[in-house]
Design an enzyme around this catalytic site. Structure first.
Site, PDB file in Angstrom:
ATOM      1  N   ASP A 231     -63.796 -21.287 -30.178  1.00  0.00           N
ATOM      2  CA  ASP A 231     -62.113 -21.563 -30.482  1.00  0.00           C
ATOM      3  C   ASP A 231     -61.934 -20.744 -31.850  1.00  0.00           C
ATOM      4  OD1 ASP A 231     -60.011 -23.807 -30.946  1.00  0.00           O
ATOM      5  OD2 ASP A 231     -60.584 -24.093 -33.628  1.00  0.00           O
ATOM      6  N   GLU A 291     -60.887 -17.875 -27.481  1.00  0.00           N
ATOM      7  CA  GLU A 291     -59.693 -18.436 -27.597  1.00  0.00           C
ATOM      8  C   GLU A 291     -59.291 -16.774 -28.338  1.00  0.00           C
ATOM      9  OE1 GLU A 291     -56.636 -21.086 -29.222  1.00  0.00           O
ATOM     10  OE2 GLU A 291     -58.393 -20.959 -29.771  1.00  0.00           O
TER      11      GLU A 291
HETATM   12  C1  NOJ Z   1     -56.893 -24.393 -30.079  1.00  0.00           C
HETATM   13  C2  NOJ Z   1     -57.129 -25.487 -29.954  1.00  0.00           C
HETATM   14  O1  NOJ Z   1     -57.265 -25.283 -28.276  1.00  0.00           O
HETATM   15  C3  NOJ Z   1     -55.983 -26.210 -30.301  1.00  0.00           C
HETATM   16  O2  NOJ Z   1     -55.506 -27.429 -29.469  1.00  0.00           O
HETATM   17  C4  NOJ Z   1     -56.311 -25.950 -31.822  1.00  0.00           C
HETATM   18  O3  NOJ Z   1     -55.191 -27.256 -32.095  1.00  0.00           O
HETATM   19  C5  NOJ Z   1     -56.678 -25.315 -32.349  1.00  0.00           C
HETATM   20  N1  NOJ Z   1     -57.618 -24.242 -31.879  1.00  0.00           N
HETATM   21  C6  NOJ Z   1     -57.532 -25.797 -33.781  1.00  0.00           C
HETATM   22  O4  NOJ Z   1     -58.566 -25.542 -33.502  1.00  0.00           O
END
Ligand code: NOJ
Length: 564
Positions: A231, A291
């Site tokens: 993440d 991500e």
């Molecule tokens: C990215 C995640 O995909 C999202 O859903 C989340 O709110 C943020 N990171 C914070 O962790």
């Protein structure tokens, strides 16, 4: 058609061999030199919304386990489960309060182990979602950190004095609205949070934090996890001098002035951390998916790392920025990712991005367009990650009243930002009440379209979106060209039809996608290029091939094996 591309094919082939060799050094690879994750189809499960085994309105581990046969039958090789660790659920799991357990709302560690075992029996890998940038403010580390300026974990987070009394240390804003600094009156300092105030950022400059985070991944690998989706990796580090970000003009949905996140995102130190995580992953033949919100392929390449020593699968979100059925735009993005230094990863939707059914749908041909989009991302060179429900044509169900919104940004940003509830609604299993997801009212509403777009009904209909997905995924697993072939764009000035070949050795598969609402007839000059015909592997409606030509329905698809 082919002749002018022949030389390019050879060059592309040589280049991709070099990339694969670098990637696979000392790795477990198949006879063709591919690591397991290169041929795998990944499927993202949002655990709150997948299957509710105990009928409390929220999905759980046993629910996922009960649907493994469905996933296997669909053609899924790995499931990425978004955070299922203990959490106060402010950000629905992305606020972790214990990295080494399962949230009771989802079951127990034993339930997870059962899921992992059952998945393994079916040859399905489990990928967990690791949140390295921040914890919950309820995590014992933060509770201790906050307790005094001299606590053992004080330096695990980012604490600073105000610029002047009453003012945060700098102008950084949280991506979820407001200042990224929260004042703590007890210790008279501010802590930093890129997301909600309940998600304090960890201090990755502290070696103890780094070591602990690496060890946590090891802990899960030992429990049978095959990798992580990482993440928010680009924000692990901040400028130690806390320089103000440049303000760029205008205001966002939360009323904050837009700023360039120059000093708190994408710092070069991130890559050292990723190399460390990769080192651990390599001990377990695991995969790291990132991500990675990048502005171009040059930036994406940084996440593959030098000689591919960082993330194997940084997600190419540039692909999701094409929000219309534009062959030219898709061609541009596909060419870009094919020039990248690593193996491509394709997503068209996820728990933060509105579903593709609505993003591309015209309101009339949405089912055809869903098949068209499936044909695109499932026939490209690279690893696709399906978001649950995309295979059914689930729609985005945006809340219509502020009081119904569950995602906090949807409440604070209303009405400009309505949050992400729309793309997180329960999986539609059948046409019964609550779409067979739960016997209790689910945490988010099921849209009326669940009556027609659900697993039970679509499984019986050979023309459904689900049946088409299954067909495509079967092809992907068995057709060498679709698995390993190079991507070769065709008819690049065509404004309506996106077409390309996937070429492997002397074999080729033709993919023709009509991105317009009018029928199209395209001459692919097959004979001139030494092919007698294109044998249909998958097609929608009446789309077909005759001689040199492919005829496509509005939004029609034709995928064919070129034969001599
Ligand atoms: C990215 C995640 O995909 C999202 O859903 C989340 O709110 C943020 N990171 C914070 O962790």
């Amino acid at each position: 058609m082919l002749s002018k591309f022949r030389r390019i094919v050879v060059v592309v082939l040589l280049l991709s061999c070099a990339v694969l060799n670098a990637q696979n050094r000392a790795k477990t690879v198949d006879a063709g030199g591919h690591a397991w994750w290169q041929h795998a189809v990944f499927y993202e499960v949002y655990p709150r919304s997948f299957a509710d085994s105990n009928n409390d309105g929220v999905g759980d581990m046993n629910g996922i386990a009960s649907k493994l046969d469905y996933l296997k039958d669909l053609g899924v090789d790995a499931i990425w489960i978004t955070p299922c660790f203990p959490s106060p659920q402010v950000d629905f799991g992305y606020d972790v309060s214990n990295y080494e357990d399962i949230d009771p709302m989802y079951g127990t560690l034993a339930d997870f182990e059962n899921l992992a075992r059952e998945a393994k029996k079916r040859g399905i890998h489990i990928i967990l979602d690791f949140v390295p940038n921040h914890t919950s403010d309820q995590h014992p580390w933060f509770v201790d950190s906050k307790s005094s300026r001299t606590s053992a974990h004080r330096d695990w987070y980012i604490w600073r004095d105000g610029k002047v009394p009453g003012q945060p240390p700098n102008n950084w804003t949280s991506t979820f609205g407001g200042s990224a600094w929260k004042f703590d009156p007890a210790t008279n300092q501010y802590y930093y949070h890129y997301f909600y105030a309940q998600q304090p950022d960890l201090n990755w400059r502290n070696p103890a934090v780094e070591k602990t985070m690496f060890d946590i991944t090891r802990w899960w690998y030992k429990r049978g996890v095959s990798g992580f989706r990482l993440d928010a990796v680009d924000i692990l580090f901040e400028d130690p001098n806390l320089k103000d970000n440049p303000v760029t003009g205008g205001r966002n949905a939360y009323g904050d002035a837009y700023q360039e996140h120059k000093y708190n995102t994408k710092l070069p130190e991130v890559h050292q951390a990723l190399r460390g995580l990769r080192k651990v992953a390599d001990e377990y033949n695991a995969v790291l998916i990132g991500e990675t919100w990048t502005k171009d392929i040059a930036e994406l390449n940084l996440y593959y790392g030098k000689g591919n020593n960082e993330l194997q699968l940084p997600m190419d979100f540039l692909f999701t920025t094409v929000n219309k059925l534009s062959p030219a735009e898709f061609r541009k993005q596909i060419a870009a990712i094919n020039s990248a230094s690593g193996w491509p990863t394709f997503v068209i939707s996820n728990h933060d991005i509105a579903r593709s059914y609505d993003r591309y749908g015209d309101g009339q041909h949405n089912d055809d367009i869903a098949k068209l989009m499936a044909s695109l991302y499932l026939t490209l060179r690279g690893t696709p990650i399906l978001y649950y429900g995309e295979e059914l044509g689930m729609k985005t169900t945006v809340p219509t009243r502020r009081e119904d919104v569950k995602d906090p940004i949807g409440r604070s940003g209303w009405p400009k930002e309505k949050g992400r509830d729309g793309e997180r609604t329960p999986m539609q299993w059948d046409e019964s009440v609550n779409a067979g997801f739960s016997k209790t009212t689910p945490w988010l509403p099921v849209p009326p379209s669940a009556k027609t777009h659900n697993v039970a009904d679509e499984s019986k209909d050979p023309n459904s979106i689900l049946s088409f997905y299954k067909k495509l995924l079967k092809l992907r697993h068995t057709n060498k060209e679709l698995l390993d072939g190079n991507y070769l764009p065709l008819n690049q000035s065509d404004q309506k039809v996106l077409s390309y070949l996937r070429v492997y050795q002397d074999q080729a598969v033709l993919v023709a996608l009509n991105m317009s609402g009018t029928p199209q007839r395209v001459n692919f000059e097959l004979k001139r290029n030494g092919f007698a015909s294109a044998r249909a592997l998958a097609a929608t409606g009446k789309s077909s091939s005759q001689g040199d030509f492919v005829t496509l329905d509005p939004y029609g698809v034709f995928i064919g094996q070129l034969e001599r």
